[in-house]
Design an enzyme around this catalytic site. Structure first.
Site, PDB file in Angstrom:
ATOM      1  N   CYS A   1       0.851  -1.193   0.000  1.00  0.00           N
ATOM      2  CA  CYS A   1       0.000   0.000   0.000  1.00  0.00           C
ATOM      3  C   CYS A   1       0.881   1.235   0.000  1.00  0.00           C
ATOM      4  O   CYS A   1       1.865   1.297   0.752  1.00  0.00           O
ATOM      5  CB  CYS A   1      -0.898  -0.009   1.243  1.00  0.00           C
ATOM      6  SG  CYS A   1      -1.991   1.422   1.382  1.00  0.00           S
TER       7      CYS A   1
ATOM      8  N   HIS B   1      -8.999  -3.364  -2.247  1.00  0.00           N
ATOM      9  CA  HIS B   1      -8.075  -2.544  -1.466  1.00  0.00           C
ATOM     10  C   HIS B   1      -8.516  -1.079  -1.459  1.00  0.00           C
ATOM     11  O   HIS B   1      -8.591  -0.447  -0.395  1.00  0.00           O
ATOM     12  CB  HIS B   1      -6.672  -2.692  -2.072  1.00  0.00           C
ATOM     13  CG  HIS B   1      -5.599  -1.948  -1.377  1.00  0.00           C
ATOM     14  ND1 HIS B   1      -4.617  -2.578  -0.641  1.00  0.00           N
ATOM     15  CD2 HIS B   1      -5.302  -0.622  -1.318  1.00  0.00           C
ATOM     16  CE1 HIS B   1      -3.783  -1.675  -0.158  1.00  0.00           C
ATOM     17  NE2 HIS B   1      -4.180  -0.479  -0.555  1.00  0.00           N
ATOM     18  N   GLU B   2      -8.801  -0.537  -2.646  1.00  0.00           N
ATOM     19  CA  GLU B   2      -9.172   0.878  -2.736  1.00  0.00           C
ATOM     20  C   GLU B   2     -10.540   1.144  -2.107  1.00  0.00           C
ATOM     21  O   GLU B   2     -10.746   2.178  -1.467  1.00  0.00           O
ATOM     22  CB  GLU B   2      -9.119   1.358  -4.181  1.00  0.00           C
ATOM     23  CG  GLU B   2      -7.760   1.243  -4.842  1.00  0.00           C
ATOM     24  CD  GLU B   2      -6.604   1.836  -4.046  1.00  0.00           C
ATOM     25  OE1 GLU B   2      -6.792   2.853  -3.341  1.00  0.00           O
ATOM     26  OE2 GLU B   2      -5.496   1.270  -4.123  1.00  0.00           O
TER      27      GLU B   2
ATOM     28  N   HIS C   1     -10.113   1.520   1.537  1.00  0.00           N
ATOM     29  CA  HIS C   1      -9.640   2.858   1.925  1.00  0.00           C
ATOM     30  C   HIS C   1     -10.810   3.811   2.153  1.00  0.00           C
ATOM     31  O   HIS C   1     -10.793   4.618   3.086  1.00  0.00           O
ATOM     32  CB  HIS C   1      -8.734   3.455   0.846  1.00  0.00           C
ATOM     33  CG  HIS C   1      -7.298   3.076   0.958  1.00  0.00           C
ATOM     34  ND1 HIS C   1      -6.520   3.343   2.070  1.00  0.00           N
ATOM     35  CD2 HIS C   1      -6.481   2.446   0.088  1.00  0.00           C
ATOM     36  CE1 HIS C   1      -5.305   2.906   1.884  1.00  0.00           C
ATOM     37  NE2 HIS C   1      -5.241   2.342   0.677  1.00  0.00           N
TER      38      HIS C   1
END
Length: 191
Positions: free
Chosen positions: A99, A141-142, A145
């Protein structure tokens, strides 16, 4: 377009849910262009707005799918659907994730093999992105966030302990602002 500093684990903006985008205007298009430029300078697979200190639900991506074709784009106000996430310990050879907000570190993380994100483009038009391979990992993953989660929050077992130790040794403390600037600071991933 401008390259922005990338926020590092411990920064409060990375640990809070992002707000929905409500205006599809020039400011949003500038933000997306800046995010693309920052992600490119950082050699990233993806970048979410909170990673540059903007608490809005938008991310950009530039990474290969399971067939090796590089996919590029952005999603505003995404919703995520995934295949089943494997249970048990992730494979340290095949499931390693990194990351930009945890610079220089990689840890095995379990992710679904397929992911679909629905949302909007920079003009408010509906879009759908189907991801396999690294793209599936990137979409998950995004989207994490934007929910205030880092991949470190998904780690299990010894990998969770190793990550805590790495964060502590680097001096990244909760509530503190640390950044790195792609193109100025040394590349923490060695690109």
């Amino acid at each position: 377009m401008a390259v922005h500093p990338i926020r590092i684990v411990g920064d409060p903006v990375l640990h809070a849910p992002a707000a929905p985008v409500t205006a599809y205007d020039d400011a949003l298009r500038t933000l997306i262009a800046d995010m693309v430029e920052t992600n490119l300078a950082a050699h990233g697979a993806g970048l979410a707005a909170p990673q540059i200190g903007v608490p809005l639900r938008v991310f950009v991506y530039s990474c290969p799918d399971a067939d090796g074709r590089v996919q590029r784009g952005h999603v505003v106000n995404p919703s995520l659907r995934t295949a089943e996430v494997p249970s048990g310990m992730p494979d340290p050879d095949d499931d390693t994730e990194g990351c930009l907000s945890v610079p220089g570190e990689h840890f095995p993380t379990s992710r679904a093999a397929e992911a679909t994100v629905t949302g909007f483009d920079e003009y408010g038009e509906p879009i759908t992105v189907l991801g396999t391979g690294i793209l599936a990992v990137c979409l998950q993953h995004e989207t994490d966030h934007l929910a205030g989660l880092l991949y470190l929050d998904r780690l299990v077992g010894r990998y969770k302990k190793e990550a805590r130790r790495a964060v502590r040794e680097r001096g990244w403390r909760d509530g503190e602002l640390h950044t790195w600037l792609p193109g100025r600071d040394p590349d923490p991933f060695g690109h």
